[in-house]
Structure formats: C-alpha cells, structure tokens
Design an enzyme around this catalytic site. Structure first.
Site, mmCIF file in Angstrom:
data_model
loop_
_atom_site.group_PDB
_atom_site.id
_atom_site.type_symbol
_atom_site.label_atom_id
_atom_site.label_comp_id
_atom_site.label_asym_id
_atom_site.label_seq_id
_atom_site.Cartn_x
_atom_site.Cartn_y
_atom_site.Cartn_z
ATOM 1 N N LYS A 273 -27.224 -1.202 -52.990
ATOM 2 C CA LYS A 273 -27.809 -2.056 -54.029
ATOM 3 C C LYS A 273 -28.520 -1.202 -55.083
ATOM 4 O O LYS A 273 -28.967 -0.097 -54.768
ATOM 5 C CB LYS A 273 -28.867 -2.981 -53.393
ATOM 6 C CG LYS A 273 -28.317 -4.101 -52.543
ATOM 7 C CD LYS A 273 -29.433 -4.976 -52.012
ATOM 8 C CE LYS A 273 -28.892 -6.119 -51.181
ATOM 9 N NZ LYS A 273 -28.085 -7.092 -51.944
ATOM 10 N N ARG A 347 -23.005 -12.410 -43.469
ATOM 11 C CA ARG A 347 -21.930 -13.233 -42.908
ATOM 12 C C ARG A 347 -21.295 -12.549 -41.698
ATOM 13 O O ARG A 347 -20.765 -13.212 -40.811
ATOM 14 C CB ARG A 347 -20.910 -13.568 -44.013
ATOM 15 C CG ARG A 347 -20.185 -12.394 -44.564
ATOM 16 C CD ARG A 347 -19.503 -12.702 -45.892
ATOM 17 N NE ARG A 347 -20.455 -12.738 -47.004
ATOM 18 C CZ ARG A 347 -20.123 -13.014 -48.254
ATOM 19 N NH1 ARG A 347 -18.875 -13.284 -48.575
ATOM 20 N NH2 ARG A 347 -21.044 -13.021 -49.210
#
Ligand code: BES
Ligand code: ZN
Ligand code: ZN
Length: 498
Positions: A273, A347
C-alpha cells in the site's frame, strides 16, 4: 455504570456530584420534570423566555447554583417532537458528555416525569459511547483524571413498567460497554494487538464467562488445509491463528455464526500500500473486535441460542516468505484461488474461516463483518456499512437491528453477473476483480465459501473508523461498529425462538 429506575414520586436523596437532566422539545418547551425545584424551574424558564435555549437537538443549558439538592440542573433539547427518533436522544446524550466531564458529574438523574415516550436506552447509549477515551499511551491524558459517570437514575411515573425499563437499560449499557471494548482493541497499536493478543483476549472472555474457546495455531491450520489463511501470514513473524468462541445454550438447537476479519496490520503485502495512510491499517481487525466483543454481551446475557464466533487472525506483511502475486493456494474448501493482489487478503482469510465454520458447526445462519474494501468506502462513505446477503429474511432481520441501534446498513447486490469478474485463469477463482464494483466482487468471492447456508457479509471499511465526528463517535477513535448491531440481532433471534 449502574442504572436505577426510580418510580416513587416525592423525596429523593441526591448523591454528591449529581446533575438533574430535564428534556425539552423545540415545539413543546414545557419543563415538567417532577424533581425540579421551583426556583430552578424559574431560572431555566428564563433561559427559554429569553430564547437562549430553544430546545433544538443536541442543545443544552446548565444552571449550577441550584436550589434543589442536585449540584446542576441541565435542560437538554431534543428537536421537534413529531420528528423524534432514538438517534436524536443518542446524539443529545453524546453532546452532553463534555459538559458532564467539565462539571465532574458522577451521578445523573434523568427526570422523565411527563415524558413517557422518551427513548431512555438510546440516551444511555450516548452517555456510555460519548464518554469513551483512549489515553493509556499518553503521559498526561488530555482530559485529566476526571471521574466518569458511575450511576444513572431514571426517574419515571408510577404507571410505567419500571422493571422492564431497568432490564432494557442494563442490556443497552452492556452493549455499549462492549462496543467501547471493541474500540479499545482497535485503537491499540498493531505492535501490541497481534493475532496472539486477539487470541488471548478471546481466552479472557472464555475464562470470565465459562464459554468454550479454541485457538488453532499454524500446525493445526496446516493439517486442516487452511492455506489461504496461512498464505496471508507467510510474510509476517507473527503466526496466524484461528480463534473460536462458542456460547452453548441447552434450550435450543438453533445455531448462528459470526465471523470477523482479524488482520492486525495490513501493509498490502508484496502488492504494498502507499505510505500515506498505511498506519490506519491497524484497524483492519475491526471485524474481529466487533464479533469478539459481541461475545462479551452474549456470554453475559446468555440468550437461548447457540452462537459460534470465529476470527481468522493474521498480519499481512512483506517478509521474505511472503506470498507472491501469482501464487495459487488450495483453500480449506478444496477450491483453488489465484492471488493476483496480496492486498486483497481479507477475502482469503475469510474464505477459510467461513468454510471451516460451516463444515464444523453447521450453523443455521452466518454473518461476517470485515473491513474488506476501500471500494465500499467509495460507494457509501462513512455513514453506512454495506450489506450483501443470500437471504432476504436475514438481511431484513439485520436491518431491523440496524434501525434500533443506529448502526446503519445499506444493501448492495450479489447478482450472478459479478461472479464472472472473479473467475481464475489457472485456478478456480481469482482474488481480485476490476476496480469498479470492487465491494461487490469481494462479496461475490466470499459467496463461493458459504454453500447453501443463509449468509450475510457486512463490509465495515467505512464505518469502523474515520467516521466524521458525531456527538458520541470521535473521529480519532475506532467506532466499535457492529457490536450493538450483532448483539441486538442475536437477542431478537433468540426471542423469536424460531
Ligand atoms: N483492508 C483493506 C480494505 C480497506 C482499505 C479498508 C481502505 C478501509 C480503507 C483491504 O485488505 C484491501 O486492501 N482491499 C483492497 C482490495 C483490492 C486490492 C482489490 C482495496 O480495497 O483496495
Ligand atoms: Zn489489504
Ligand atoms: Zn485488509
């Protein structure tokens, strides 16, 4: 914080450091509080007559040299009577908290003489949530060592059902204290709030309540084939954990499961990120905090329903063993996943946790909470979480709990068209879809791992932290979103008994 419902009219012994709270509506500025001394009523009435106090929502006025036996009298505004909602009372109470702190109030007396319809529990929500602070790492706490409110006495007329009100107040306070517990876990820095610390917290709940706790460590996870969870943790020195808390009730066969994303820090992994807001990724365990702290209320209230709480916990780092974009992992369910972006890690860990929860505990319903996608924040901002569900009944029941608690939900679709967006090239599924509709393709990914069990996914990326200031949520703290929503939903289900 203790709550007392007092029904006797007449003399009342006020504790020291007390405030008498008198509600007023903008279009009904009558001060009918039964415990308000006549002279204080005159003083407050003068503030009304001079239009210093108009009864608008979140407005309040204090008089501190009182004729009555309380230390301060405070009239609070609630806006227009026919526009009244519990949320208005919640916010009015939150807005009162800084004043109560300045006045060093310890004991609140809520004078409801004439106000039978006043949403007392919502008012208490605002008082408990509004007092929350996170000062433990400061040498000099910003607010000083000001005492917090220890007691609230709710003064009501003889005809009301005092016992029912007192019970409802206790539940409301417990839910908000647990929400504050979730805020504390989330605000705690990621060097301390590791997967191990989350497991220790769960063990503490089990120790205090007597519920069952199971913590699976990497060896057990490998034996079970939880390679999606293990893959996310590969780049970190902190080993992954799967944490299970189980509240069992012998009066019912109904079992529900709540699953929370516990990424204790999300660097993004190899798909790293940008630096600017990376520190906020300590909040990537807010789903875990919400489900664990929901178990604090459930194990205390012991409703007649079985509740399994599951947290996959991992840290998403970039160490030399880190998972790579292009890796294919075989999940617990047997389905293979192509990892195209290591930052879509939530996920992956939820895939194994959901499939394991359903295989092992066969719940009737499953709900997961996760700070899953930035796309959900783009879609809804910070004022509602996204909900996706394979069951309209489940979505409706969660919406009912949402309306009662003020923890807002907004439903987004799960149409089959989205499934195509995450088909794998060399594996069954890919862990990312296109940028557009990213919150939905993430939910579509999770749907692969829940089979036919009615399921709802709640994306709390926007509501878990960074919410603009409201009177009871300070933007610099995590919100604890989900604890009150899930607890209310579970209590409603237990009472429905179906
Ligand atoms: N934890 C983040 C989601 C997130 C981002 C929550 C910003 C709140 C604020 C999640 O693991 C993530 O990084 N998701 C990616 C998915 C993408 C790579 C498909 C995202 O949302 O950018
Ligand atoms: Zn991520
Ligand atoms: Zn994440």
């Amino acid at each position: 914080m203790r709550v007392h419902v007092v029904q006797k009219n007449g003399d009342l012994l006020f504790e020291s450091s007390s405030a008498l709270i008198v509600p007023a509506w903008e279009d009904s500025l009558l001060l009918n509080g039964s415990y308000l001394h006549d002279n204080d009523e005159l003083a407050l009435q003068s503030l009304i007559d001079r239009e210093i106090f108009k009864g608008k929502a979140e407005e309040h006025q204090v008089i501190s040299h009182c004729a009555g036996a309380y230390d301060s009298a405070i009239m609070i505004g609630l806006g227009k009577k026919n526009e009244s909602t519990p949320e208005i009372a919640r916010r009015a109470a939150g807005a009162l908290c800084p004043t109560l702190k300045t006045l060093r109030i310890k004991h609140l007396y809520l004078d409801l003489g004439e106000y039978g319809a006043f949403p007392v529990t919502a008012f208490l929500d605002g008082i408990v949530l509004g007092q929350y602070e996170f000062n433990i790492y400061k040498e000099t706490p910003e607010s000083g060592a000001v005492p917090e409110i220890t007691d609230v006495s709710v003064l009501i007329g003889e005809s009301a059902d005092g016992a029912a009100l007192e019970a409802a107040c206790r539940v409301a306070v417990l839910m908000c204290l647990s929400a504050n517990g979730a805020r504390h876990l989330a605000n705690t820095p990621p060097n301390e709030m590791t997967p191990r610390a989350l497991a220790d917290f769960a063990r503490g709940i089990a120790r205090e309540s007597g519920c069952n706790c199971l913590v699976l460590e990497p060896e057990a996870l490998a034996d079970l084939g939880m390679n999606a969870l293990l893959g996310v943790a590969r780049g970190s020195a902190e080993p992954a954990r799967l944490i299970v808390l189980h509240h069992h009730h012998s009066d019912t066969a109904k079992t529900i499961a709540i699953v929370g994303k516990g990424v204790t820090f999300d660097t993004g992994g190899i798909s790293i990120k940008p630096a600017a807001s990376m520190h906020e990724m300590k909040y990537d365990m807010c789903g875990a905090a919400a489900v664990l702290c929901t178990m604090m209320t459930i194990t205390e209230l012991k409703p007649p329903i079985n509740v399994v709480c599951v947290v996959p916990a991992a840290e998403n780092m970039t160490g030399d063993a880190a998972q790579r974009p292009g890796d294919i992992v075989r999940t617990y369910s047997g389905k293979t996943v192509e990892v195209h972006n290591t930052d879509a890690e939530g996920r992956l860990i939820l895939a194994d946790a959901l499939a394991y929860t359903i295989a092992e505990y066969k719940p009737d319903l499953v709900v997961d909470l996760a700070t899953l996608t930035g796309a959900c924040v783009v879609a809804l901002g910070h004022f509602a979480a996204g909900i996706f569900s394979t069951s309209d009944d489940l979505a409706d029941d969660l919406q009912t709990a949402s309306n009662a608690t003020g923890e807002r939900l907004w439903r987004l679709p799960l149409w089959k068209d989205y499934d195509k967006l995450i088909e794998g090239t060399h594996a069954d599924i890919c862990n990312i879809g296109p940028r557009e509709g990213g919150a939905i393709s993430a939910a579509a990914f999770l749907k692969h791992f829940v089979g036919d069990t009615p399921w709802a996914h709640i994306d709390i990326a926007g509501t878990a932290w960074g919410v603009p200031n409201t009177p009871y949520w300070n933007t610099k703290h995590a919100t604890g979103y989900g604890v009150r929503l899930l607890t209310q939903w579970i209590l409603n289900l237990a009472h429905k008994g179906s």
